[in-house]
Design a protein around this motif. Structure first.
Motif, PDB file in Angstrom:
ATOM      1  N   VAL A 112       0.846  -1.193   0.000  1.00 23.64           N
ATOM      2  CA  VAL A 112       0.000   0.000   0.000  1.00 23.64           C
ATOM      3  C   VAL A 112       0.887   1.250   0.000  1.00 23.64           C
ATOM      4  O   VAL A 112       1.834   1.356   0.782  1.00 23.64           O
ATOM      5  CB  VAL A 112      -0.929   0.016   1.229  1.00 23.64           C
ATOM      6  N   ASN A 113       0.563   2.182  -0.854  1.00 25.44           N
ATOM      7  CA  ASN A 113       1.272   3.451  -0.954  1.00 25.44           C
ATOM      8  C   ASN A 113       1.176   4.202   0.378  1.00 25.44           C
ATOM      9  O   ASN A 113       0.087   4.587   0.804  1.00 25.44           O
ATOM     10  CB  ASN A 113       0.642   4.272  -2.088  1.00 25.44           C
ATOM     11  N   CYS A 114       2.321   4.422   1.016  1.00 24.99           N
ATOM     12  CA  CYS A 114       2.297   5.065   2.330  1.00 24.99           C
ATOM     13  C   CYS A 114       2.146   6.574   2.248  1.00 24.99           C
ATOM     14  O   CYS A 114       2.113   7.257   3.275  1.00 24.99           O
ATOM     15  CB  CYS A 114       3.560   4.706   3.111  1.00 24.99           C
ATOM     16  N   HIS A 115       2.041   7.113   1.032  1.00 28.09           N
ATOM     17  CA  HIS A 115       1.806   8.544   0.859  1.00 28.09           C
ATOM     18  C   HIS A 115       0.340   8.861   0.599  1.00 28.09           C
ATOM     19  O   HIS A 115      -0.014  10.024   0.371  1.00 28.09           O
ATOM     20  CB  HIS A 115       2.666   9.084  -0.284  1.00 28.09           C
ATOM     21  N   LEU A 116      -0.512   7.854   0.616  1.00 30.51           N
ATOM     22  CA  LEU A 116      -1.938   8.078   0.434  1.00 30.51           C
ATOM     23  C   LEU A 116      -2.555   8.671   1.685  1.00 30.51           C
ATOM     24  O   LEU A 116      -2.021   8.544   2.795  1.00 30.51           O
ATOM     25  CB  LEU A 116      -2.636   6.753   0.103  1.00 30.51           C
ATOM     26  N   ALA A 117      -3.693   9.297   1.494  1.00 29.29           N
ATOM     27  CA  ALA A 117      -4.493   9.701   2.649  1.00 29.29           C
ATOM     28  C   ALA A 117      -5.027   8.448   3.328  1.00 29.29           C
ATOM     29  O   ALA A 117      -5.113   7.375   2.718  1.00 29.29           O
ATOM     30  CB  ALA A 117      -5.640  10.607   2.204  1.00 29.29           C
ATOM     31  N   ALA A 118      -5.393   8.574   4.606  1.00 24.94           N
ATOM     32  CA  ALA A 118      -5.793   7.401   5.390  1.00 24.94           C
ATOM     33  C   ALA A 118      -6.972   6.663   4.763  1.00 24.94           C
ATOM     34  O   ALA A 118      -6.986   5.430   4.706  1.00 24.94           O
ATOM     35  CB  ALA A 118      -6.128   7.822   6.817  1.00 24.94           C
ATOM     36  N   PRO A 147      10.095   4.002  -4.216  1.00 24.53           N
ATOM     37  CA  PRO A 147       9.336   3.356  -3.141  1.00 24.53           C
ATOM     38  C   PRO A 147       9.049   1.890  -3.448  1.00 24.53           C
ATOM     39  O   PRO A 147       8.614   1.543  -4.543  1.00 24.53           O
ATOM     40  CB  PRO A 147       8.032   4.158  -3.088  1.00 24.53           C
ATOM     41  N   ILE A 148       9.263   1.048  -2.456  1.00 27.37           N
ATOM     42  CA  ILE A 148       9.109  -0.396  -2.612  1.00 27.37           C
ATOM     43  C   ILE A 148       7.658  -0.793  -2.875  1.00 27.37           C
ATOM     44  O   ILE A 148       7.387  -1.855  -3.424  1.00 27.37           O
ATOM     45  CB  ILE A 148       9.639  -1.117  -1.350  1.00 27.37           C
ATOM     46  N   TYR A 149       6.702   0.063  -2.511  1.00 27.14           N
ATOM     47  CA  TYR A 149       5.304  -0.321  -2.721  1.00 27.14           C
ATOM     48  C   TYR A 149       4.905  -0.293  -4.187  1.00 27.14           C
ATOM     49  O   TYR A 149       3.826  -0.737  -4.541  1.00 27.14           O
ATOM     50  CB  TYR A 149       4.355   0.551  -1.891  1.00 27.14           C
ATOM     51  N   HIS A 150       5.740   0.230  -5.073  1.00 31.37           N
ATOM     52  CA  HIS A 150       5.434   0.221  -6.500  1.00 31.37           C
ATOM     53  C   HIS A 150       5.914  -1.074  -7.151  1.00 31.37           C
ATOM     54  O   HIS A 150       6.830  -1.744  -6.646  1.00 31.37           O
ATOM     55  CB  HIS A 150       6.057   1.424  -7.198  1.00 31.37           C
ATOM     56  N   ALA A 151       5.324  -1.373  -8.304  1.00 31.54           N
ATOM     57  CA  ALA A 151       5.550  -2.669  -8.946  1.00 31.54           C
ATOM     58  C   ALA A 151       7.003  -2.903  -9.319  1.00 31.54           C
ATOM     59  O   ALA A 151       7.598  -3.932  -8.951  1.00 31.54           O
ATOM     60  CB  ALA A 151       4.654  -2.796 -10.188  1.00 31.54           C
ATOM     61  N   ALA A 152       7.596  -1.978 -10.087  1.00 31.68           N
ATOM     62  CA  ALA A 152       8.949  -2.221 -10.582  1.00 31.68           C
ATOM     63  C   ALA A 152       9.971  -2.337  -9.454  1.00 31.68           C
ATOM     64  O   ALA A 152      10.771  -3.287  -9.449  1.00 31.68           O
ATOM     65  CB  ALA A 152       9.349  -1.139 -11.580  1.00 31.68           C
ATOM     66  N   PRO A 153      10.013  -1.412  -8.485  1.00 31.16           N
ATOM     67  CA  PRO A 153      10.996  -1.583  -7.408  1.00 31.16           C
ATOM     68  C   PRO A 153      10.849  -2.900  -6.653  1.00 31.16           C
ATOM     69  O   PRO A 153      11.844  -3.579  -6.380  1.00 31.16           O
ATOM     70  CB  PRO A 153      10.720  -0.382  -6.491  1.00 31.16           C
TER      71      PRO A 153
END
Length: 492
Positions: A62-68, A190-196
């Motif tokens: 989960v993207n940790c930069h998203l709103a809650a 960021p590790i939450y993305h597919a390629a990384p």
């Protein structure tokens, strides 16, 4: 970890992921179930990733930069039974747990979070057992949501165990990139993305060393290449631009001679930017075009690209078809929607059969498109024009912002730029450049006129911006993708 120096050995990764796989099994999770991970870049991410891969589970990062509420939506939508969260995200982790309805348990690592149990205790209590069968799991990641609500992309599970060959991406990267245990791979995204996440996992599968930046910083990236003798890295074009904007003496002071290959993707790279990078780093750049959906993949090395500037390569996974609005296949050189043909559709959008069907060609369910527009030349090389949803229609003419953005990117006053269409009562839409200027540059009418005139030297006059809006910062994801939906809402 590039900044903190924290490390995880292969022995520790094997032991901890084994323990976590056992613990998840004891919690009742079985093949096809989902776990979620809410984290910044941390070594524990790979323990959780490999625990899923060795127990037949899906992992949703989960993207940790998203709103809650956005993060909680993903945790709920994916059907996660267990949530793992970084203690450094305690405020967000609190809200996500409170807003998630289907979770059976939650664990935090690297710090305590209210309502979460201890990740470290979970591992310690798992004992020395190993699962009798270790079916290969997978990620189930969510689209970036740059043009709408993110959707889970769910691939079928492979009929193999974790230690059997058969994962096409790992095999392809091994053969095409020559991955080996000697490689030192730097991952700045960021590790939450597919390629990384996937590429770090592939390097680990081949025994290489993965170095992860906690967050991208251009100077720190170059220092990491130097200090860790990095041989391979993957970046996005925005990172190239940020490095090129560093003072020349600083760039020259960093020893990058260990790099044998620099892979880039996620967005088309402006031709001028790529020429500058090849001049600096040498012909070691390899570009690919794909997506989280993995509907297909193209690739192009620097020598090919210098002969075909602007291309993202030829297909190495799938067959490319360029089609018009009604689905008819177009000849070479004509712009249309980019489809990839596979033996079978490689994904579905979780909980959204309508969107899944919408990605299919009207007459071929194994041809899928993700909304990119482009053309192929007579030699089968793909050129991307833009996203279909970003197209501007001005005076009845289709205009693709990417070409104009590429033209303005290397102007010495420009730090960041995006081009959008603003409503116009006469033309329908007006081409507008939204610009963040570099430090020390004065934004105003004179600079706006200069940028419009500059654009006219690079693109046809009808494509050049009619107006320039100056902003402090453009909305981008941490991987550098422009969130045009947010930008359009702000400017309009």
């Amino acid at each position: 970890m590039a900044e903190s120096g924290r490390s995880l050995t292969y022995g520790e990764l094997d032991d901890q992921s084994r323990r976590l796989a056992v613990a998840l099994h004891d919690l009742g999770l079985r093949k096809g179930d989902v776990i979620a991970m809410l984290s910044d870049n941390a070594p524990e991410c790979f323990v959780i990733y490999w625990a899923a891969l060795r127990s037949g589970l899906y992992l949703t990062a989960v993207n940790c930069h998203l709103a809650a509420d956005e993060a909680a939506y993903i945790v709920n939508d994916c059907g996660a039974k267990v949530l793992f969260a970084s203690g450094r995200l305690d405020g967000l982790a609190d809200w996500v747990l409170a807003g998630s309805s289907g979770l059976e348990s939650a664990y935090s690592f690297g710090g305590e979070v209210s309502g979460y149990e201890s990740f470290e205790a979970l591992l310690a209590n798992a004992g020395d057992r190993t699962l009798a069968v270790q079916p290969r799991g997978s990620d189930m990641l969510y689209s970036s949501g740059t043009t709408g609500r993110p959707k889970g992309i769910k691939p079928p599970l492979l009929p193999i165990t974790v230690d059997q060959p058969g994962d096409p991406l790992t095999a392809m990267l091994g053969s095409m990139l020559g991955l080996s245990a000697d490689d030192r791979y730097l991952s700045p995204a960021p590790i939450y993305h597919a390629a990384p996440l996937r590429w770090c996992g592939a390097v680990q599968a081949h025994g290489g060393t993965v170095i992860v930046q906690e967050r991208f910083d251009a100077e720190a990236f170059l220092r990491a290449v130097q200090d860790h003798r990095v041989t391979l890295t993957q970046v996005v074009p925005t990172m190239f631009v940020r490095m090129l904007q560093l003072p020349e003496e600083l760039r020259k002071s960093c020893d990058i001679s260990s790099l044998r290959m620099a892979v880039h993707a996620a967005a088309p790279c402006p031709v001028e930017v790529k020429h500058a990078m090849i001049d600096w780093w040498g012909p070691i750049l390899v570009e690919y075009y794909s997506s989280t959906e993995m509907s297909g993949l193209t690739m192009i090395a620097s020598p090919e690209w210098l002969a075909k500037p602007g291309s993202v390569g030829r297909a190495v996974i799938g067959t490319i078809h360029i089609c018009g609005d009604a689905g008819a296949e177009l000849p070479a050189g004509e712009v249309g929607l980019v489809y990839f043909e596979r033996d079978e559709r490689p994904f579905e959008y979780h909980n959204d059969p309508i969107k899944t069907r919408g990605a299919e060609h009207p007459r071929h369910e194994n041809w899928t498109a993700i909304g990119d527009v482009g053309f192929v030349d007579d030699d089968g090389y793909l050129y991307l024009t833009d996203r279909a949803s970003f197209m501007i229609i001005s005076g009845g003419v289709n205009i693709y912002p990417q070409e104009i953005e590429n033209a303005l990117t290397m102007h010495p006053a420009v730090y960041d730029v995006a081009v959008i269409g603003r409503p116009d009562p006469v033309m329908g839409e007006q081409v507008t450049a939204v610009v963040a200027v570099r430090d020390g540059v004065v934004a105003g009418p004179d600079l706006a006129d200069e940028l419009i005139a500059y654009a006219r030297t690079k693109v046809s006059a009808f494509k050049a911006p009619r107006a320039v809006e100056f902003v402090e910062e453009l909305p981008r994801t941490p991987t550098g993708k422009l969130v045009k939906r947010t930008l359009v809402d702000q400017i309009r």
